[in-house]
Design a protein around this motif. Structure first.
Motif, PDB file in Angstrom:
ATOM      1  N   ARG A 174      -6.136   4.135  -4.495  1.00  0.00           N
ATOM      2  CA  ARG A 174      -5.030   3.038  -3.894  1.00  0.00           C
ATOM      3  C   ARG A 174      -5.645   1.739  -3.646  1.00  0.00           C
ATOM      4  O   ARG A 174      -4.733   0.717  -3.595  1.00  0.00           O
ATOM      5  CB  ARG A 174      -4.482   3.552  -2.564  1.00  0.00           C
ATOM      6  CG  ARG A 174      -3.676   4.837  -2.643  1.00  0.00           C
ATOM      7  CD  ARG A 174      -3.140   5.443  -1.335  1.00  0.00           C
ATOM      8  NE  ARG A 174      -2.632   6.712  -1.415  1.00  0.00           N
ATOM      9  CZ  ARG A 174      -2.096   7.250  -0.317  1.00  0.00           C
ATOM     10  NH1 ARG A 174      -2.074   6.762   0.866  1.00  0.00           N
ATOM     11  NH2 ARG A 174      -1.201   8.486  -0.472  1.00  0.00           N
ATOM     12  N   GLY A 175      -6.869   1.527  -3.293  1.00  0.00           N
ATOM     13  CA  GLY A 175      -7.508   0.451  -2.794  1.00  0.00           C
ATOM     14  C   GLY A 175      -7.545  -0.443  -3.972  1.00  0.00           C
ATOM     15  O   GLY A 175      -7.507  -1.774  -4.061  1.00  0.00           O
ATOM     16  N   VAL A 176      -7.884  -0.219  -5.193  1.00  0.00           N
ATOM     17  CA  VAL A 176      -8.260  -1.043  -6.335  1.00  0.00           C
ATOM     18  C   VAL A 176      -6.601  -1.721  -6.764  1.00  0.00           C
ATOM     19  O   VAL A 176      -6.828  -2.922  -6.788  1.00  0.00           O
ATOM     20  CB  VAL A 176      -8.592  -0.169  -7.514  1.00  0.00           C
ATOM     21  CG1 VAL A 176      -8.594  -1.075  -8.861  1.00  0.00           C
ATOM     22  CG2 VAL A 176      -9.832   0.254  -7.303  1.00  0.00           C
ATOM     23  N   GLN A 188       1.597   7.023  -6.510  1.00  0.00           N
ATOM     24  CA  GLN A 188       0.578   8.082  -6.905  1.00  0.00           C
ATOM     25  C   GLN A 188       1.128   9.414  -6.562  1.00  0.00           C
ATOM     26  O   GLN A 188       0.980  10.280  -7.290  1.00  0.00           O
ATOM     27  CB  GLN A 188      -0.463   7.902  -5.967  1.00  0.00           C
ATOM     28  CG  GLN A 188      -1.497   6.645  -6.472  1.00  0.00           C
ATOM     29  CD  GLN A 188      -2.525   6.579  -5.765  1.00  0.00           C
ATOM     30  OE1 GLN A 188      -2.543   7.044  -4.426  1.00  0.00           O
ATOM     31  NE2 GLN A 188      -3.366   5.743  -5.964  1.00  0.00           N
ATOM     32  N   ARG A 189       1.868   9.434  -5.484  1.00  0.00           N
ATOM     33  CA  ARG A 189       2.847  10.817  -5.106  1.00  0.00           C
ATOM     34  C   ARG A 189       3.717  11.296  -6.128  1.00  0.00           C
ATOM     35  O   ARG A 189       3.617  12.505  -6.543  1.00  0.00           O
ATOM     36  CB  ARG A 189       3.412  10.923  -3.853  1.00  0.00           C
ATOM     37  CG  ARG A 189       2.386  10.598  -2.652  1.00  0.00           C
ATOM     38  CD  ARG A 189       3.231  10.886  -1.272  1.00  0.00           C
ATOM     39  NE  ARG A 189       2.526  10.438  -0.153  1.00  0.00           N
ATOM     40  CZ  ARG A 189       2.335   9.532   0.610  1.00  0.00           C
ATOM     41  NH1 ARG A 189       3.205   8.388   0.141  1.00  0.00           N
ATOM     42  NH2 ARG A 189       1.573   9.385   1.413  1.00  0.00           N
ATOM     43  N   ALA A 190       4.095  10.380  -6.801  1.00  0.00           N
ATOM     44  CA  ALA A 190       5.344  10.767  -7.875  1.00  0.00           C
ATOM     45  C   ALA A 190       4.379  11.283  -9.054  1.00  0.00           C
ATOM     46  O   ALA A 190       4.967  12.185  -9.991  1.00  0.00           O
ATOM     47  CB  ALA A 190       6.020   9.651  -8.066  1.00  0.00           C
ATOM     48  N   PHE A 211       0.906  -1.076  -0.014  1.00  0.00           N
ATOM     49  CA  PHE A 211       0.064   0.103  -0.049  1.00  0.00           C
ATOM     50  C   PHE A 211       1.041   1.303  -0.003  1.00  0.00           C
ATOM     51  O   PHE A 211       0.353   2.120  -0.522  1.00  0.00           O
ATOM     52  CB  PHE A 211      -0.708  -0.158   1.303  1.00  0.00           C
ATOM     53  CG  PHE A 211      -1.647   1.034   1.382  1.00  0.00           C
ATOM     54  CD1 PHE A 211      -3.038   1.106   0.588  1.00  0.00           C
ATOM     55  CD2 PHE A 211      -1.560   2.174   2.180  1.00  0.00           C
ATOM     56  CE1 PHE A 211      -4.022   2.093   0.628  1.00  0.00           C
ATOM     57  CE2 PHE A 211      -2.722   3.268   2.171  1.00  0.00           C
ATOM     58  CZ  PHE A 211      -3.628   3.382   1.338  1.00  0.00           C
ATOM     59  N   GLU A 212       1.918   1.216   1.012  1.00  0.00           N
ATOM     60  CA  GLU A 212       2.761   2.352   0.867  1.00  0.00           C
ATOM     61  C   GLU A 212       3.607   2.480  -0.665  1.00  0.00           C
ATOM     62  O   GLU A 212       3.812   3.678  -1.065  1.00  0.00           O
ATOM     63  CB  GLU A 212       3.960   2.353   2.089  1.00  0.00           C
ATOM     64  CG  GLU A 212       3.425   2.392   3.344  1.00  0.00           C
ATOM     65  CD  GLU A 212       2.695   3.691   3.716  1.00  0.00           C
ATOM     66  OE1 GLU A 212       3.135   4.607   3.219  1.00  0.00           O
ATOM     67  OE2 GLU A 212       1.561   3.813   4.273  1.00  0.00           O
TER      68      GLU A 212
END
Length: 224
Positions: free
Chosen positions: A173-175, A151-153, A144-145
Motif C-alpha cells: 500500500r505504501g508504494v 487490494q481487497r478486491a 490510502f483507503e
C-alpha cells in the motif's frame, strides 16, 4: 461537526499545542493517561471521519511503544515496574499528541486554513506550508483507503492474516501511496506556477475570519 469546522484554525491549533504541552509536562502515568482519555473522548464524541481507523492504528502503535520502551529501559537497568510505568506515560503522550492534531486536521479544510492565514497576514510561504500540511494529510488518508479497497478486491486482505503477511501488504500500500503523493505535489506545484503564485505578494481573504470562519463576506443584499 459543522460548528467545529467553522472555528478559527489558529484557535484549534493553539488548543492542540496546549494539549500537547500538557501531556508532556505531566510526570506521572495517571495524569498522562487522563489527558489521553480526554482527547480520545473528544474525538469519539465529535464523530470525526475515519475515527475507527485512527483508534485501531493508535492502539497498535501504543502497544508497540509500551513494549519497546519497557524492554529498552529494562535492558538499561530499570526495574520492570518503573520501565512499564515510563512506557505507559510515553504511550499516553503519543496518544494525546496525535489525537490533538488528528482533531485539527479533520476539522480544518484547506480553504478555512488559507482564509485564516490570509486574514492574519502571514507570509505566503507560511500560509502555503500550513495549508499543505494540515489540508493534504486527510486527502492522502482517503487515497490510502482507496488503495486498500483495490487490494481487497484483488484478494489482498490485510485483516485476519499473520503479521509478516500484514507487513508485506502494508508495504504494497505504501508504494502506490508514495507515487500518488509525488503526483499530487507535482500537480499542486504546476497549479501554483500557472496561477502566478509569489510568496512576496500579500493576499486578502473573501471570508470573514474571527473566532469563527464565516462562509463568505456579507453582500449588499444581506445587510439590514
Amino acid at each position: 461537526m459543522n460548528a467545529l469546522k467553522e472555528l478559527n484554525f489558529f484557535l484549534k491549533l493553539a488548543v492542540g499545542l496546549a494539549v500537547m504541552a500538557l501531556s508532556w509536562a505531566v510526570r506521572g502515568p495517571l495524569p498522562a493517561l487522563a489527558v489521553a482519555a480526554v482527547v480520545l473522548a473528544v474525538i469519539v464524541t465529535a464523530r470525526l471521519p475515519g475515527v475507527r481507523g485512527y483508534l485501531k492504528g493508535i492502539a497498535i502503535l501504543s502497544a508497540l511503544v509500551v513494549l519497546t520502551w519497557t524492554v529498552n529501559l529494562a535492558l538499561q537497568g530499570s526495574t520492570p515496574a518503573d520501565a512499564a510505568l515510563t512506557a505507559v506515560r510515553m504511550a499516553a503522550r503519543l496518544v494525546a499528541t496525535t489525537g490533538a492534531f488528528y482533531f485539527i486536521m479533520e476539522t480544518s479544510s484547506p480553504g478555512a486554513i488559507l482564509a485564516a492565514a490570509s486574514a492574519a497576514r502571514l507570509p505566503g510561504m507560511v500560509t502555503l506550508v500550513l495549508t499543505l500540511v494540515f489540508g493534504l494529510i486527510p486527502m492522502l488518508r482517503d487515497e490510502f483507503e482507496r488503495i486498500a479497497d483495490a487490494q481487497r478486491a484483488r484478494g489482498m486482505e490485510i485483516d485476519g492474516v499473520p503479521l509478516p503477511v500484514r507487513l508485506r501488504y502494508a508495504l504494497a500500500r505504501g508504494v502506490p501511496l508514495l507515487v500518488q503523493a509525488i503526483r499530487m505535489a507535482q500537480a499542486i506545484s504546476t497549479g501554483l506556477a500557472v496561477s502566478g503564485f509569489d510568496p512576496a505578494v500579500r493576499r486578502t481573504t473573501w471570508r470573514q475570519v474571527g473566532l469563527r470562519v464565516e462562509p463568505r463576506l456579507p453582500m449588499e443584499d444581506d445587510r439590514p
